[in-house]
Structure formats: C-alpha cells, structure tokens
Design a protein around this motif. Structure first.
Motif, mmCIF file in Angstrom:
data_model
loop_
_atom_site.group_PDB
_atom_site.id
_atom_site.type_symbol
_atom_site.label_atom_id
_atom_site.label_comp_id
_atom_site.label_asym_id
_atom_site.label_seq_id
_atom_site.Cartn_x
_atom_site.Cartn_y
_atom_site.Cartn_z
ATOM 1 N N HIS A 134 15.066 24.670 -15.465
ATOM 2 C CA HIS A 134 14.345 25.736 -16.132
ATOM 3 C C HIS A 134 13.285 26.310 -15.196
ATOM 4 O O HIS A 134 13.058 27.516 -15.142
ATOM 5 C CB HIS A 134 13.646 25.192 -17.384
ATOM 6 C CG HIS A 134 14.261 25.678 -18.644
ATOM 7 N ND1 HIS A 134 14.877 24.852 -19.536
ATOM 8 C CD2 HIS A 134 14.378 26.922 -19.141
ATOM 9 C CE1 HIS A 134 15.336 25.561 -20.528
ATOM 10 N NE2 HIS A 134 15.060 26.820 -20.319
ATOM 11 N N LEU A 135 12.666 25.383 -14.496
ATOM 12 C CA LEU A 135 11.605 25.764 -13.574
ATOM 13 C C LEU A 135 12.149 26.675 -12.473
ATOM 14 O O LEU A 135 11.551 27.705 -12.163
ATOM 15 C CB LEU A 135 11.029 24.485 -12.956
ATOM 16 C CG LEU A 135 9.536 24.427 -12.735
ATOM 17 C CD1 LEU A 135 8.773 24.734 -13.996
ATOM 18 C CD2 LEU A 135 9.159 23.046 -12.230
ATOM 19 N N ARG A 167 8.721 31.005 -17.511
ATOM 20 C CA ARG A 167 7.843 31.972 -16.840
ATOM 21 C C ARG A 167 6.437 31.913 -17.414
ATOM 22 O O ARG A 167 5.451 31.973 -16.688
ATOM 23 C CB ARG A 167 8.396 33.391 -17.008
ATOM 24 C CG ARG A 167 9.599 33.647 -16.154
ATOM 25 C CD ARG A 167 10.251 34.952 -16.523
ATOM 26 N NE ARG A 167 10.868 34.884 -17.839
ATOM 27 C CZ ARG A 167 11.492 35.924 -18.406
ATOM 28 N NH1 ARG A 167 11.538 37.079 -17.803
ATOM 29 N NH2 ARG A 167 12.057 35.790 -19.587
ATOM 30 N N VAL A 168 6.360 31.749 -18.744
ATOM 31 C CA VAL A 168 5.049 31.673 -19.391
ATOM 32 C C VAL A 168 4.291 30.475 -18.853
ATOM 33 O O VAL A 168 3.099 30.560 -18.519
ATOM 34 C CB VAL A 168 5.211 31.542 -20.922
ATOM 35 C CG1 VAL A 168 3.853 31.396 -21.580
ATOM 36 C CG2 VAL A 168 5.965 32.725 -21.479
ATOM 37 N N LYS A 169 5.015 29.360 -18.739
ATOM 38 C CA LYS A 169 4.350 28.139 -18.308
ATOM 39 C C LYS A 169 3.893 28.233 -16.855
ATOM 40 O O LYS A 169 2.819 27.753 -16.496
ATOM 41 C CB LYS A 169 5.281 26.945 -18.520
ATOM 42 C CG LYS A 169 5.347 26.559 -20.003
ATOM 43 C CD LYS A 169 6.149 25.306 -20.231
ATOM 44 C CE LYS A 169 7.570 25.652 -20.549
ATOM 45 N NZ LYS A 169 8.330 24.464 -21.008
ATOM 46 N N LEU A 170 4.723 28.865 -16.035
ATOM 47 C CA LEU A 170 4.337 29.046 -14.630
ATOM 48 C C LEU A 170 3.092 29.919 -14.522
ATOM 49 O O LEU A 170 2.140 29.579 -13.819
ATOM 50 C CB LEU A 170 5.496 29.687 -13.854
ATOM 51 C CG LEU A 170 6.594 28.733 -13.394
ATOM 52 C CD1 LEU A 170 7.856 29.497 -13.016
ATOM 53 C CD2 LEU A 170 6.129 27.900 -12.204
ATOM 54 N N VAL A 171 3.109 31.035 -15.266
ATOM 55 C CA VAL A 171 1.959 31.942 -15.230
ATOM 56 C C VAL A 171 0.718 31.234 -15.774
ATOM 57 O O VAL A 171 -0.372 31.317 -15.196
ATOM 58 C CB VAL A 171 2.252 33.226 -16.046
ATOM 59 C CG1 VAL A 171 0.984 34.044 -16.221
ATOM 60 C CG2 VAL A 171 3.330 34.047 -15.350
ATOM 61 N N LEU A 212 6.036 18.118 -16.899
ATOM 62 C CA LEU A 212 6.417 17.197 -17.974
ATOM 63 C C LEU A 212 7.146 17.918 -19.107
ATOM 64 O O LEU A 212 7.949 17.321 -19.824
ATOM 65 C CB LEU A 212 5.181 16.498 -18.544
ATOM 66 C CG LEU A 212 4.632 15.341 -17.711
ATOM 67 C CD1 LEU A 212 3.236 14.968 -18.180
ATOM 68 C CD2 LEU A 212 5.546 14.141 -17.773
ATOM 69 N N THR A 213 6.851 19.204 -19.279
ATOM 70 C CA THR A 213 7.430 19.907 -20.419
ATOM 71 C C THR A 213 8.549 20.871 -20.027
ATOM 72 O O THR A 213 9.114 21.530 -20.884
ATOM 73 C CB THR A 213 6.348 20.724 -21.166
ATOM 74 O OG1 THR A 213 5.771 21.643 -20.233
ATOM 75 C CG2 THR A 213 5.268 19.848 -21.735
ATOM 76 N N THR A 214 8.844 20.964 -18.716
ATOM 77 C CA THR A 214 9.880 21.899 -18.282
ATOM 78 C C THR A 214 10.896 21.165 -17.433
ATOM 79 O O THR A 214 10.521 20.459 -16.500
ATOM 80 C CB THR A 214 9.254 23.031 -17.421
ATOM 81 O OG1 THR A 214 7.993 23.369 -17.969
ATOM 82 C CG2 THR A 214 10.142 24.242 -17.384
ATOM 83 N N THR A 215 12.185 21.340 -17.739
ATOM 84 C CA THR A 215 13.201 20.687 -16.908
ATOM 85 C C THR A 215 13.228 21.389 -15.557
ATOM 86 O O THR A 215 12.938 22.579 -15.464
ATOM 87 C CB THR A 215 14.606 20.784 -17.531
ATOM 88 O OG1 THR A 215 14.907 22.166 -17.718
ATOM 89 C CG2 THR A 215 14.694 20.072 -18.849
ATOM 90 N N PRO A 216 13.604 20.630 -14.499
ATOM 91 C CA PRO A 216 13.596 21.230 -13.159
ATOM 92 C C PRO A 216 14.437 22.512 -13.087
ATOM 93 O O PRO A 216 14.046 23.456 -12.411
ATOM 94 C CB PRO A 216 14.198 20.139 -12.288
ATOM 95 C CG PRO A 216 13.906 18.874 -13.007
ATOM 96 C CD PRO A 216 13.920 19.213 -14.461
#
Lengths: 282, 267, 283
Positions: B134-135, B23-27, B128-132
């Motif tokens: 997880h995404l 969630r952090v990465k998406l935001v 690149l840093t998040t598995t699908p």
C-alpha cells in the motif's frame, strides 16, 4: 493452435573473455502441429532442448531458422507480440520466481493489469481464476506462506486470468513433492477437459504424461519419438537410451513379458495391469 | 537466526487509520514531522502529543507495541540528549570539570528528546497501519508529477514492491547457504575482522548467483504475462479518495493551523 | 559411532506468536553402517531432524548423542562433529562457490585445518569416489549439469572423510537417468566405504530399492520406523499422511485381492516380478 516449421535455435557459447567458443544447436529442425484442445506432453532428459522449445511458443525466444506460429500469428511479427503472449500463457518451474504480487489476488491480477483490463473486470477474472484452481480461500494470503503446489496453482490462476487459449507448462512439477505434483497435474487436466484449453506439458516425470493425447520425446534438440502414451511406453528400451524411464507398472509388465508372460506392450495403469493378468489366468 | 528479522512491522487489525488511503497517511506523517519543527513552545508540543494520542487510539495498535520500537533508538536518543545538554552555550547551571550544563542546554535537550520520540512514534504508526505494498502504491501516486521530469516513478515503485516480496525469500536462502557451508566446516563467527570478511565469500557467491537467477526468471515470467512497463496498465486496486480521506485531510490542515497559530499568539 | 536422539523436541520461533513444534519427542538410534531412508512430505520435520544430527540446530529439549557424547555440551567440538557427520543439502547451488570444482571440494578439508597436500589429496579422492571426470576438475561448477553439480557437492562433503553421510533430497529436479545414477552412486559409497548413510526423500519409489530401514516422519513425529516391507504394510496409513508406498506394493496388494497367490510383502520390482512369475508357475 501451435505450429513450428523447421524450427532451429542456436546460441553462441563464449569463453570468459567473450570469444566465440562454438555454436550450440539447442533445438534442431522441429516440426510440430498442435490442434486446439489437445493435451500434449513433451518429454526429455535435462538438456534435451525441451524448455528452449517451450520458450518459443510465448515469443520469449525467437527461432534462428524456421518459423513458429501461435494461432496463425508468426512469433517474429512484432505487431502480434502481446496477442501471442496473452493467448499462449506460460507456467514456469520455480514457483517462487514467477509470483510478483505480495498478496495472492494481486498476483493473479498482474496479467490483466498489464493488458489494460478495466478494474471491475480484473476483480471478476481474479475471482473466477482462483476458483478454477481451488485457491479462492487463500486470496488474501501472502505467497510466502503457501506450499509449493499451492504456489504453482496461484501461478496457473495468474495465467488463466489472462484468458489464454493455450497454456505451456515448463516443468511445473520439478521442484515439488509428490502431493504438490498431483495438485498441479490435476489442475492442468481440469483446464484441458473443462475449459478446453490447449495444454503443453513439459516434464521428465513419466507418471504425468499418461493422460496426454500425444507425447513428443526430445533428445539433443530434435523430436525422437511421437505417439500416444501407450505407443511411447511400449518402447521401454528406447526410452532408457534417451535417459528416461517408464512408470513402474509399465516396467513390471515389460519385464514379465520378457520373462514369457503374454502381456501387451505399454500397460499404463495398475488397473490395466491387474486386468491383463486376470485375462492370462483364465 | 535470520528469519527473526522482520521488515515493515505491519500490525494487522481493522481501524479507521488502517483503512485510510496510504497517500493520506504519507502526507499526514510528513505534516506531523514538519509541525514538530515548527512548534517551539510547550503548548505546541501538548497539541502534537494530543494529536498523536488521538491517532494511536484510533489505530487500535497497542501502545506497548509502538513503544517497543523505541528500544532500538534508545542510544541515539541518549546521545542527542547528552550532546545538547553539554554543548549548548548559555547561562551555566552546573559545571563538572570541563563540561557545563546550561539552562538553554537543558531546554534544548528536553526539546530534542521529545521531538525525536514523537518523530519515531509518528512514522512507525504509519508503517504499523499500512502494508508495504500500500505504501509503495501511495508513493507511486504521490510522486507521479515527477514523471514530468523523466523520473521513472512506476519503475521505482515496481522495483520496491518486488524487493519487498523477495527479501524474505532471500533471507531464508541466506540461512540455508550458511548452514550448507557450516556443514562443510565454515566458520562465520570467530576470527579477526579480515578473516570474518573473507569467510563471507562462500556465503555471498551462492547468494548472488541465486539472486541473479531469480531476477532473470522473474523478468521472463513478467514478460510472459504481458508486462510492458507502466503505460496502458490498469490497476486492480486503484487508489480512490473516499469521504473519510477528505475528512482526514481536513483534520491535518486544522492541526497544522493550530500549531502555527499557537506559536504566533503566545510569542 | 552411532547417532542417538533422546526425546528431542524442537520448537520454531519460540516465544513468538509464530511458534510451532517442528519435532515432537523424537527418539532414534542409528547404528554404525546402516543405510537409512528418511521419508516425509514437505514440512514433516525431516529437514529439521537431520540438522539436529550435526549440530546445526539445537533441540529445545532432549539430547543428541554422537559416539556416546552429548553434542550440545558446551565443550563439544562441533566443527569436528560436522566433519564426522557430513550433511549434503538439497540444492548444490547453495554450497558451490569456487571458481573451479577442485577448489570447491577443497573447501571442507581446508576448514579442518589440514596441510595443503592432504587437502588436495582428499579432494582428488573424493572426486574420484563420486565418479567425476578428470577433464571437468578445473571447470567452473556453475557450468555443470544438475547431476554433475550434485556429484561435486557430495564430493565436497566426502572430502571431510565423514563416518555418517546425510543427503537431503539428492535427486530433486533430476531426470530419471540422473536420479538412478545418483542413487546408485550413494549405494556404492555405502557398500565400498561402509559409512552410515541417511537418505532423505519424499519418494518411496526411490528409496525402497536401496535402504535397509525406513523412518517416516509426519507432523514432527516419527510415524514409522522399520524395515521397508514392514513399513509398506501400512500403505493405507501412509496414504493418509500424504505419502504412498511404491507402486509395486499396490500392484501386489491388488493382485492378492484378485485372488492371485502372491506375497504382498514385496517392495522392489525385481521381487515383484519373481513373485508373479511364481504365481504363474514360470519359476
């Protein structure tokens, strides 16, 4: 554990316009009674109705006539639906089409997640189930990188994690090579003997049923033969009529008996065969 | 041939960025994209560049790997630049035949190029840093409020993760079917467009039939394992914010504030 | 008309981190009219190997010759090669697509650019050769049983009049009777039409009764290549690579160890029976 009472399943065939062409009776008046802890094998050629029968045990199909009971619960009673599916787990034929997770451990956790098991316990169940089928070292792998036999073991772990009392294997080895077949059958036997889980194995590989307590042979929707593997395999000619065979050793013993050697019927293993011949020699 | 296509180019390694909550990465990605359009001066871009460089450094993904993806959008980049260069009205610098390069055009082209490069870098860093899976998990949680408006958030994310699992399988299957038909003399490579489209029928029919069968099998297998939708489901890997995630949010907020403030102070 | 593989190597996903060798230095000569069994477990390279024989895959190094010509020469006509070296894939579901069986079998010869009449004649002949009932000709191939689907798939390749017929696991997923029927059919095609047959399988039991020669693949290499009885003499090595000799081989071996005067070279049930009867003086 499992009981069917005059089970009948019919489906309606339709032509391309949707008109009724006829009715096919896939399961015809089947009465079974499987006791807890038993290892049952159901044999039959393709299209004999054995898979249709199996899907009744998990309430994936409902009888047209008659009744099916799982641990005393009628499958048509909606209030028990999820109890039935939890108690009677199912492993299907195609390993690719029953793995939902993209990582082995996530797939094994899928069943418990659906049942609402608390997170901490899911992890315990996943670990224990993967250990049971000997796949713990692959817990972080992608299912796409496993062999057929390994994928089936993951599917089995996925079922065990739901803590079932009974597992129905619906032709789990049909798409595997000999090594994969051995892995799956070994896992099934271990579950029966160590965990005392009731096993129903549906197959058309004769070598796989010799360890069963009882064998049912199906043809055209009904049970044609019942008995121990030895009783069933003594009837080589009858099996051939039903589009089935017997293990090669059994066949060899049968042929030799026909040629005049005093061998017993239904020799199942190589060791037995050699022993019997030794007896004759003396 | 088909197995060369990889989806979701996850780079496996261990880093702070990898272990952040999806969630952090998406935001963060969203915030970064917004910041690119808020920033309209040189300083703003420098800050964005520094921020990006810091994240790349922390992610331990080799820069070479990140910029390899840039090749595919090279033409898009070139096209945007050319359009901006010639079609922005303003003070002319050079004039060639009917086309005029203006001062504003030059500035605009450079800005768009930088924006585009940053945008692609930023979002590919996320994949690149998040598995699908997880995404999809992250998306499901972030979009959960939409359930109030009867959006089937759980179902959508379940569909996404199943699709992700089956894409490689169906790719492989396509390869096999192609070969099976080629062994019967099928030709997928030559002929007119219509002929080629027609030649796809022997490929698509078996592929669709197989996909439907798989869907059917899978639905049955899911039911057999007590799947009954999102209600009453627990999670094996629930998303829980940890200290580093809160810290990351703080960094993002600081970054956004900096970009906005810089824009105001200087102009 | 022979197929010759000369030092063939094949590496999957070359130049990537996933690179691995699927075929390593494979040399084979398959003469005209032979009935060959190609055995190996999943991932042994056997499927990759057969795809080299009709040009679906190109060797990383080494050459494949058909009828004396290098099939990977740039001016070699691969389409006509694929008609001559017919390849039936494992699952008929991967190739059946037409609305009825007859049309589906027509697909191959039609691709060869033959006139409609010839196409239909060939399709008819091919369906007859595989013993397909007239009444199913215009049925959808998707409504057929597994065994019947397989027949249509084989007919689809036979209609191209191949000189070599390669079958990848033609019995996978069939019940015992279905397996026997398909194997008998293949054996009949070999006898009546005199074409070369390469039967790919992971079951020794299936293959032992029919073939003249067995090629065993393991980890991309040819492990054994000989007559069945010679190959089965290595039953211990076979087991190490995850394959097994037919059950009768073991039985005879165990009988021999137990002191029975039997020949251990036996590979078929019929021979085993005769050997044992001989040992008991009943013949």
């Amino acid at each position: 554990m499992l009981r069917t009472d005059k089970l009948v399943f019919e489906y309606i065939r339709r032509d391309e316009e949707g008109n009724v062409e006829g009715i096919t009776r896939a399961v015809d008046n089947v009465n079974l009674d499987v006791k807890p802890g038993e290892f049952i094998a159901i044999l039959g050629h393709n299209g004999s109705g054995k898979s249709t029968l199996a899907k009744h045990f998990n309430a994936l199909l409902y009888p047209t006539e008659g009744e099916v009971f799982v641990d005393g619960m009628n499958t048509e009673d909606d209030s028990h639906l999820w109890d039935i599916r939890q108690e009677a787990g199912m492993v299907f034929q195609n390993p690719d089409n029953q793995i939902i997770g993209q990582v082995v451990e996530e797939d094994v956790g899928f069943g418990p997640e659906n049942m609402g098991v608390p997170t901490q316990e899911i992890w315990e169940r996943v670990e224990e189930s993967l250990k049971t089928v000997g796949m713990l070292q692959f817990r972080k792998s992608s299912p796409n990188h496993l062999s057929g036999g390994q994928k089936q073991r993951v599917s089995i772990a996925g079922v065990i994690a739901m803590h079932p009392k009974c597992i129905i294997f619906d032709e789990p080895t049909a798409m595997l090579d000999p090594n994969g077949r051995k892995e799956v059958i070994r896992a099934a036997r271990a579950l029966n003997q160590v965990e005392n889980i009731t096993i129903i194995l549906i197959t058309h590989y004769m070598e796989e049923v010799i360890y069963a307590d009882r064998v049912f042979v199906m043809d055209k929707g009904h049970v044609e033969m019942t008995g121990t593997p030895r009783e069933i395999f003594s009837q080589v000619d009858r099996l051939k009529e039903l589009r089935l065979g017997v293990p090669q050793v059994t066949l060899l013993a049968h042929e030799l008996k026909k040629a005049g050697l005093p061998l017993p019927d239904g020799v199942l293993t190589r060791e037995e065969f050699v022993e019997e011949l030794k007896k004759i020699k003396r | 041939m088909l197995r060369d296509i990889t989806l979701g180019q996850y780079y496996r390694t261990e880093s702070v960025i990898h272990s952040l909550d999806p969630r952090v990465k998406l935001v963060a990605t969203f915030a970064f994209i917004v910041s690119l359009f808020v920033a309209n001066n040189f300083i703003g871009y420098v800050i964005a560049a520094l921020f990006l460089a810091m994240v790349i450094y922390l992610s331990k993904v080799p820069p070479k790997f990140i910029f390899r993806g840039m090749k595919t959008i090279f033409f898009l980049l070139l096209l945007t630049m050319v359009f901006n260069l010639f079609l922005t009205p303003g003070t002319p610098i050079v004039s060639v035949w009917k086309f005029t390069i203006t001062q504003e055009g030059l500035k605009m082209a450079a800005m768009m190029a930088v924006r585009l490069v940053f945008l692609i870098t930023g979002s590919s860093l996320m994949t690149l840093t998040t598995t699908p899976n997880h995404l999809t998990d992250g998306l499901e949680r972030l979009l959960r409020p939409l359930r109030l408006f009867k959006v089937p958030v759980h179902e959508i994310s379940m569909m996404m993760s199943i699709a992700l699992r089956f894409i490689p399988i169906l790719m492989e299957e396509t390869d096999k079917i192609m070969k099976a038909q080629m062994a019967r003399g099928a030709d997928f490579e030559s002929g007119s467009l219509i002929k080629r489209a027609k030649s796809l029928v022997p490929l698509l029919v078996p592929l669709f039939i197989s996909a439907f069968r798989r869907a059917n099998d899978l639905a049955m297998a899911m039911e057999a394992r007590c799947y009954k939708g999102g209600d009453g489901r627990t999670k094996m890997k629930p998303l829980i914010y940890e200290k580093r995630d809160r810290l990351a949010y703080l960094v993002i907020i600081l970054y956004l504030v900096l970009i906005v403030v810089m824009g105001r102070i200087l102009f | 008309m022979s197929i010759i593989l000369d030092h063939v190597n094949y590496i999957y996903d070359e130049d990537t981190a996933m690179a691995h060798a699927a075929l390593i230095d494979v040399c084979l000569n398959i003469p005209d009219g032979q009935f060959v069994g190609l055995i190996g477990h999943t991932g042994s390279g056997k499927s990759t190997l057969i795809q080299h024989m009709n040009g679906l895959e190109k060797p990383t190094s080494g050459c494949v010759f058909y009828d004396g010509k290098d099939i990977n020469d740039s001016d070699y006509d691969k389409k006509s090669l694929r008609a001559k070296v017919g390849l039936v894939f494992q699952y008929p579901e991967h190739q059946l697509f037409e609305t009825d069986c007859f049309k589906d079998v027509c697909f191959g010869p039609k691709n060869l650019g033959l006139p409609q009449k010839e196409v239909e004649l060939r399709a008819y002949e091919a369906l007859k050769q595989v013993g397909f009932d007239d009444e199913y000709f215009y049925q959808s191939p998707f409504d057929l049983s597994g065994g019947q689907k397989r027949r249509v798939a084989i007919a689809g390749v036979l209609a191209m009049k191949p000189e070599v017929l390669i079958l990848d696991e033609p019995t996978a997923g069939l019940d015992p009777k279905g397996r026997e029927d398909i194997l008998n059919l293949i054996s009949k095609l070999h006898e009546e039409m005199g074409i070369t047959i390469i039967l790919v399988s992971h079951s020794m039991d299936d293959v032992a009764n029919y073939v003249q020669r067995i090629i065993v693949m393991n980890k991309g290499r040819v492990a054994f290549d000989d007559e069945p009885k010679e190959v089965f003499k290595h039953y211990k090595e076979l087991e190490e690579i995850g394959l097994a000799a037919p059950q009768v081989t073991y039985v005879m071996q165990e009988l021999h160890e137990a002191g029975f005067p039997v020949d251990t070279d036996v590979t078929t049930l019929e021979d085993a029976k005769n050997e044992i009867l001989k040992a008991f003086g009943k013949c």
